[in-house]
Scaffold this active site. Structure first.
Site, PDB file in Angstrom:
ATOM      1  N   LYS A  21       0.847  -1.198   0.000  1.00  0.00           N
ATOM      2  CA  LYS A  21       0.000   0.000   0.000  1.00  0.00           C
ATOM      3  C   LYS A  21       0.878   1.243   0.000  1.00  0.00           C
ATOM      4  CE  LYS A  21      -2.241   1.823   3.730  1.00  0.00           C
ATOM      5  NZ  LYS A  21      -2.295   3.285   3.690  1.00  0.00           N
ATOM      6  N   ASP A  32      -3.522   4.374  -1.708  1.00  0.00           N
ATOM      7  CA  ASP A  32      -4.444   4.796  -0.636  1.00  0.00           C
ATOM      8  C   ASP A  32      -4.416   6.310  -0.485  1.00  0.00           C
ATOM      9  OD1 ASP A  32      -6.205   4.663   1.507  1.00  0.00           O
ATOM     10  OD2 ASP A  32      -4.642   4.198   2.973  1.00  0.00           O
ATOM     11  N   LYS A  60      -7.397   8.011  -0.667  1.00  0.00           N
ATOM     12  CA  LYS A  60      -8.731   8.334  -0.107  1.00  0.00           C
ATOM     13  C   LYS A  60      -9.345   9.546  -0.798  1.00  0.00           C
ATOM     14  CE  LYS A  60      -7.589   6.467   4.448  1.00  0.00           C
ATOM     15  NZ  LYS A  60      -6.135   6.225   4.284  1.00  0.00           N
ATOM     16  N   ASP A  96     -13.771  14.377  -3.413  1.00  0.00           N
ATOM     17  CA  ASP A  96     -13.826  15.632  -4.166  1.00  0.00           C
ATOM     18  C   ASP A  96     -15.108  15.602  -4.993  1.00  0.00           C
ATOM     19  OD1 ASP A  96     -13.058  18.036  -5.553  1.00  0.00           O
ATOM     20  OD2 ASP A  96     -10.962  17.547  -5.159  1.00  0.00           O
ATOM     21  N   THR A 105     -10.437   3.880  11.045  1.00  0.00           N
ATOM     22  CA  THR A 105     -10.251   3.037  12.231  1.00  0.00           C
ATOM     23  C   THR A 105      -9.622   3.810  13.399  1.00  0.00           C
ATOM     24  OG1 THR A 105      -8.290   2.241  11.070  1.00  0.00           O
ATOM     25  CG2 THR A 105     -10.167   0.768  11.140  1.00  0.00           C
ATOM     26  N   ARG A 157       2.660  -0.241  11.004  1.00  0.00           N
ATOM     27  CA  ARG A 157       3.672  -0.177  12.058  1.00  0.00           C
ATOM     28  C   ARG A 157       4.063  -1.510  12.688  1.00  0.00           C
ATOM     29  NH1 ARG A 157       0.614   5.012  14.374  1.00  0.00           N
ATOM     30  NH2 ARG A 157      -0.999   3.904  13.194  1.00  0.00           N
TER      31      ARG A 157
HETATM   32  O1  C5P Z   1       0.522   1.503  11.083  1.00  0.00           O
HETATM   33  P1  C5P Z   1      -0.881   0.996  10.903  1.00  0.00           P
HETATM   34  O2  C5P Z   1      -0.977  -0.511  10.867  1.00  0.00           O
HETATM   35  O3  C5P Z   1      -1.860   1.632  11.845  1.00  0.00           O
HETATM   36  O4  C5P Z   1      -1.266   1.493   9.431  1.00  0.00           O
HETATM   37  C1  C5P Z   1      -2.564   1.419   8.930  1.00  0.00           C
HETATM   38  C2  C5P Z   1      -2.573   1.950   7.541  1.00  0.00           C
HETATM   39  O5  C5P Z   1      -3.889   1.872   7.023  1.00  0.00           O
HETATM   40  C3  C5P Z   1      -2.149   3.412   7.412  1.00  0.00           C
HETATM   41  O6  C5P Z   1      -1.373   3.525   6.232  1.00  0.00           O
HETATM   42  C4  C5P Z   1      -3.439   4.183   7.270  1.00  0.00           C
HETATM   43  O7  C5P Z   1      -3.297   5.295   6.420  1.00  0.00           O
HETATM   44  C5  C5P Z   1      -4.349   3.146   6.605  1.00  0.00           C
HETATM   45  N1  C5P Z   1      -5.762   3.303   6.866  1.00  0.00           N
HETATM   46  C6  C5P Z   1      -6.305   3.268   8.128  1.00  0.00           C
HETATM   47  N2  C5P Z   1      -7.656   3.422   8.310  1.00  0.00           N
HETATM   48  C7  C5P Z   1      -8.462   3.564   7.249  1.00  0.00           C
HETATM   49  C8  C5P Z   1      -7.932   3.565   5.969  1.00  0.00           C
HETATM   50  C9  C5P Z   1      -6.559   3.416   5.811  1.00  0.00           C
HETATM   51  O8  C5P Z   1      -5.569   3.108   9.109  1.00  0.00           O
HETATM   52  N3  C5P Z   1      -9.756   3.654   7.422  1.00  0.00           N
END
Ligand code: C5P
Length: 232
Positions: free
Chosen positions: A31, A58, A60, A63, A121, A209
């Site tokens: 991603k 990603d 998002k 617009d 989330t 992470r």
């Molecule tokens: O580091 P972590 O596991 O929290 O990363 C989650 C990834 O998913 C990030 O790149 C974040 O931008 C993406 N994301 C998210 N929640 C969403 C959509 C995408 O955490 N609803």
């Protein structure tokens, strides 16, 4: 069979490619989000595809319908397999995105799957500006709308996946906020372990992470994949 997506949330193209090479053949999807895409540009997407990865862009999109439709078309021309747009953009915006993909030429490099973001989330109950309803209820309603608008799937918490899959059969669920037991939640709020998200019916798990911020990303990815396999 749920698929693992590694979020390349890194500030440099060379670091992202180095990590991708470590995970090549192990994790099927990468991603690229707003930080890395802003710094590295579309050339990185091609490099990832050359390494054999499916590419999730990603950004998002949110617009006016015309602008989003054109952005979706642009993403297909640079080789994107899956992209996100906000369900909050509404029916006309999402249908324009659908029409953009449906109108792609037969020789388009890719035909991106369209995923609508329901409720980030990182939102806990009561944190969404101007919305008093529970995040799970808002996500459910937006997911039903997204399916009606022709999207392929939604981005939701693993905590919502089972309800969404039951209410909207055929709609794919892509779940961030995945945290193996004992790992830090960070800014995420509606989290779930890989095993529970798979058991809830998630089709894609996005992990950043917990893979990026450990001494051996490949080892962390292997552990998550094993946990996902055991839960299938
Ligand atoms: O580091 P972590 O596991 O929290 O990363 C989650 C990834 O998913 C990030 O790149 C974040 O931008 C993406 N994301 C998210 N929640 C969403 C959509 C995408 O955490 N609803």
């Amino acid at each position: 069979m749920a698929q693992l997506i590694v979020a390349l949330d890194l500030p440099r193209k060379d670091a992202a490619l180095s990590l991708a090479r470590d995970l090549q053949g192990l994790v099927p999807w990468c991603k690229v989000g707003m930080e890395l895409f802003t710094l590295a540009g579309p050339g990185l997407l091609e490099s990832l595809r050359t390494l054999g990865f499916k590419v999730f862009l990603d950004l998002k999109f949110y617009d006016i319908p015309h602008t989003v439709g054109r952005a979706v078309k642009a993403a297909a021309t640079v080789g994107v397999d899956l992209l996100t747009l906000h369900c909050q953009g509404g029916g006309r915006m999402c249908r324009e995105a659908r029409a953009a993909v449906d109108g792609l030429a037969a020789d388009s490099p890719t035909r991106p799957l369209l995923f609508g973001v329901t409720v980030l989330t990182s939102f806990a109950a009561g944190e969404m500006p101007g919305i008093a309803a529970a995040p799970a209820d808002v996500a459910m309603n937006l997911a039903a709308d997204a399916q009606g608008w022709g999207l392929d799937g939604v981005v939701c918490s693993g905590q919502e996946a089972a309800r969404i899959k039951a209410a909207s059969p055929g709609l794919l669920c892509l779940c961030p906020g995945i945290r193996p037991a004992g790992t830090a939640a960070g800014d995420q709020r509606r989290i779930m372990t890989p095993a529970k998200a798979v058991a809830a019916g998630a089709d894609f798990l996005v992990v950043g992470r917990p893979i990026l911020e450990v001494p051996s990303p490949a080892e962390a990815a292997r552990r998550i994949l094993a946990e996902m396999d055991a839960a299938e």
